[in-house]
Design a protein around this motif. Sequence first.
Motif, PDB file in Angstrom:
ATOM      1  N   PRO A 129     -17.778  55.757  84.102  1.00 50.77           N
ATOM      2  CA  PRO A 129     -16.476  56.439  84.122  1.00 50.77           C
ATOM      3  C   PRO A 129     -15.426  55.683  84.926  1.00 50.77           C
ATOM      4  O   PRO A 129     -14.246  55.688  84.568  1.00 50.77           O
ATOM      5  CB  PRO A 129     -16.806  57.791  84.760  1.00 50.77           C
ATOM      6  N   GLU A 130     -15.863  55.046  86.022  1.00 51.85           N
ATOM      7  CA  GLU A 130     -14.886  54.344  86.842  1.00 51.85           C
ATOM      8  C   GLU A 130     -15.286  52.879  86.921  1.00 51.85           C
ATOM      9  O   GLU A 130     -16.360  52.557  87.417  1.00 51.85           O
ATOM     10  CB  GLU A 130     -14.882  54.953  88.244  1.00 51.85           C
ATOM     11  N   ARG A 131     -14.454  51.993  86.409  1.00 48.96           N
ATOM     12  CA  ARG A 131     -14.842  50.590  86.356  1.00 48.96           C
ATOM     13  C   ARG A 131     -13.853  49.751  87.135  1.00 48.96           C
ATOM     14  O   ARG A 131     -12.646  49.850  86.959  1.00 48.96           O
ATOM     15  CB  ARG A 131     -14.905  50.104  84.907  1.00 48.96           C
ATOM     16  N   SER A 132     -14.406  48.917  88.009  1.00 47.20           N
ATOM     17  CA  SER A 132     -13.558  47.995  88.760  1.00 47.20           C
ATOM     18  C   SER A 132     -13.090  46.869  87.842  1.00 47.20           C
ATOM     19  O   SER A 132     -13.771  46.509  86.886  1.00 47.20           O
ATOM     20  CB  SER A 132     -14.344  47.430  89.934  1.00 47.20           C
TER      21      SER A 132
ATOM     22  N   ALA B  55     -20.749  48.222  82.973  1.00 48.89           N
ATOM     23  CA  ALA B  55     -21.116  48.361  84.385  1.00 48.89           C
ATOM     24  C   ALA B  55     -19.928  48.803  85.231  1.00 48.89           C
ATOM     25  O   ALA B  55     -18.781  48.490  84.915  1.00 48.89           O
ATOM     26  CB  ALA B  55     -21.653  47.042  84.910  1.00 48.89           C
ATOM     27  N   PRO B  56     -20.217  49.548  86.316  1.00 50.48           N
ATOM     28  CA  PRO B  56     -19.121  49.984  87.186  1.00 50.48           C
ATOM     29  C   PRO B  56     -18.473  48.830  87.945  1.00 50.48           C
ATOM     30  O   PRO B  56     -17.264  48.844  88.150  1.00 50.48           O
ATOM     31  CB  PRO B  56     -19.779  50.974  88.146  1.00 50.48           C
ATOM     32  N   HIS B  57     -19.265  47.852  88.360  1.00 51.64           N
ATOM     33  CA  HIS B  57     -18.633  46.712  89.022  1.00 51.64           C
ATOM     34  C   HIS B  57     -19.045  45.408  88.352  1.00 51.64           C
ATOM     35  O   HIS B  57     -20.233  45.179  88.146  1.00 51.64           O
ATOM     36  CB  HIS B  57     -19.004  46.661  90.497  1.00 51.64           C
ATOM     37  N   PRO B  58     -18.100  44.543  88.007  1.00 52.46           N
ATOM     38  CA  PRO B  58     -18.429  43.345  87.226  1.00 52.46           C
ATOM     39  C   PRO B  58     -19.150  42.249  87.991  1.00 52.46           C
ATOM     40  O   PRO B  58     -19.467  41.220  87.405  1.00 52.46           O
ATOM     41  CB  PRO B  58     -17.062  42.851  86.748  1.00 52.46           C
ATOM     42  N   ALA B  59     -19.436  42.407  89.280  1.00 56.12           N
ATOM     43  CA  ALA B  59     -20.140  41.336  89.986  1.00 56.12           C
ATOM     44  C   ALA B  59     -21.651  41.446  89.809  1.00 56.12           C
ATOM     45  O   ALA B  59     -22.346  40.436  89.842  1.00 56.12           O
ATOM     46  CB  ALA B  59     -19.794  41.368  91.470  1.00 56.12           C
ATOM     47  N   VAL B  60     -22.137  42.685  89.594  1.00 57.00           N
ATOM     48  CA  VAL B  60     -23.588  42.919  89.642  1.00 57.00           C
ATOM     49  C   VAL B  60     -24.319  42.151  88.539  1.00 57.00           C
ATOM     50  O   VAL B  60     -25.310  41.470  88.785  1.00 57.00           O
ATOM     51  CB  VAL B  60     -23.870  44.426  89.533  1.00 57.00           C
ATOM     52  N   GLY B  61     -23.806  42.250  87.303  1.00 60.10           N
ATOM     53  CA  GLY B  61     -24.463  41.574  86.195  1.00 60.10           C
ATOM     54  C   GLY B  61     -24.435  40.072  86.348  1.00 60.10           C
ATOM     55  O   GLY B  61     -25.380  39.382  85.975  1.00 60.10           O
ATOM     56  N   GLN B  62     -23.341  39.553  86.910  1.00 63.46           N
ATOM     57  CA  GLN B  62     -23.277  38.104  87.108  1.00 63.46           C
ATOM     58  C   GLN B  62     -24.312  37.664  88.119  1.00 63.46           C
ATOM     59  O   GLN B  62     -24.950  36.605  87.957  1.00 63.46           O
ATOM     60  CB  GLN B  62     -21.881  37.713  87.590  1.00 63.46           C
ATOM     61  N   ILE B  63     -24.539  38.482  89.167  1.00 66.05           N
ATOM     62  CA  ILE B  63     -25.558  38.118  90.152  1.00 66.05           C
ATOM     63  C   ILE B  63     -26.941  38.161  89.509  1.00 66.05           C
ATOM     64  O   ILE B  63     -27.776  37.284  89.748  1.00 66.05           O
ATOM     65  CB  ILE B  63     -25.462  39.056  91.377  1.00 66.05           C
ATOM     66  N   CYS B  64     -27.176  39.166  88.639  1.00 67.59           N
ATOM     67  CA  CYS B  64     -28.445  39.228  87.912  1.00 67.59           C
ATOM     68  C   CYS B  64     -28.635  37.972  87.077  1.00 67.59           C
ATOM     69  O   CYS B  64     -29.721  37.383  87.047  1.00 67.59           O
ATOM     70  CB  CYS B  64     -28.479  40.448  87.005  1.00 67.59           C
TER      71      CYS B  64
END
Lengths: 177, 103
Positions: A129-132, B55-64
């Motif tokens: 729902p909330e995306r950075s 994903a809620p934050h775009p850094a997590v997948g890149q770290i994976c």
Amino acid sequence: MKFMMDLFSAEGMATLSFLGVVGLTFIGALIAVGARNIFHNVLGLALALFGVAGLFVYLNSPFVAMMEILIYVGAICIAICFAIMLSEPLYLPKPPRKPIKLLGAGLASGLIFAMLGLLMKKTTWVAAPERSTDWSITTLGHFLLTKYALIFEVISLVLLVAMLGAIVTARDGRGET
Amino acid sequence: MINNIETYLYIAVFLFAIGLYGVLARRSLIAVLISVELMLNAAMINFMAFNRFLAPHPAVGQICALFIMAVAAAEAAIGLSIIVAIYRKMKTINVEHATELRG
């Protein structure tokens, strides 16, 4: 005529080069698996990895794309080339392939492809729902050294152990020297 | 098409299927290793696609993805050194000939 106009707009060009990148990936993967000469396999793998790096650029992550080219194409493919040089000579005749085995492998992978494809078709993907919207490399670096510092350290430990293990295994095996 | 998650997922599944075919059908150990690299790349495309679209934050997948890359590098180093050791001992890298442990 309209199609031609669409083709030369910015969006059309983006789609066209996306198709090119996907084609590169698929052709490279098919060469990597299908060619009989092992050296052609490695070159196909490098082609496929370049394509995957292009896909990462389309997925908004130029940093990971750069790392893909550096680590995979630059390190792993070269290491595989060295292994080819240190093992079987290429001029030896290869044993003929058994068609029944190829058929079995094709059936199994085709089944997996169909099943996963069906699964994907049935699923509805729901975004968070909330995306950075913060995609910068700076943030990535901050995350790697604060919240995910443990992962960072584990990666370095794994690489160190793997390096030592590779040296011990490849030098002269265990014992009986 | 470019901004649709399913496109990327289908590409990943196709790559995975090709890699699986290679693992099952090829008999040279190095070719099997190459196919495993293709499968790992398919997994990485999946991570990056979910990271881009869900994903809620775009850094997590890149770290994976970076983690997978490091593990793949370690796996290639170990695997290739084992292949070289096997070739020295048995003078072959065919999967079907390396059967010393068979009872």
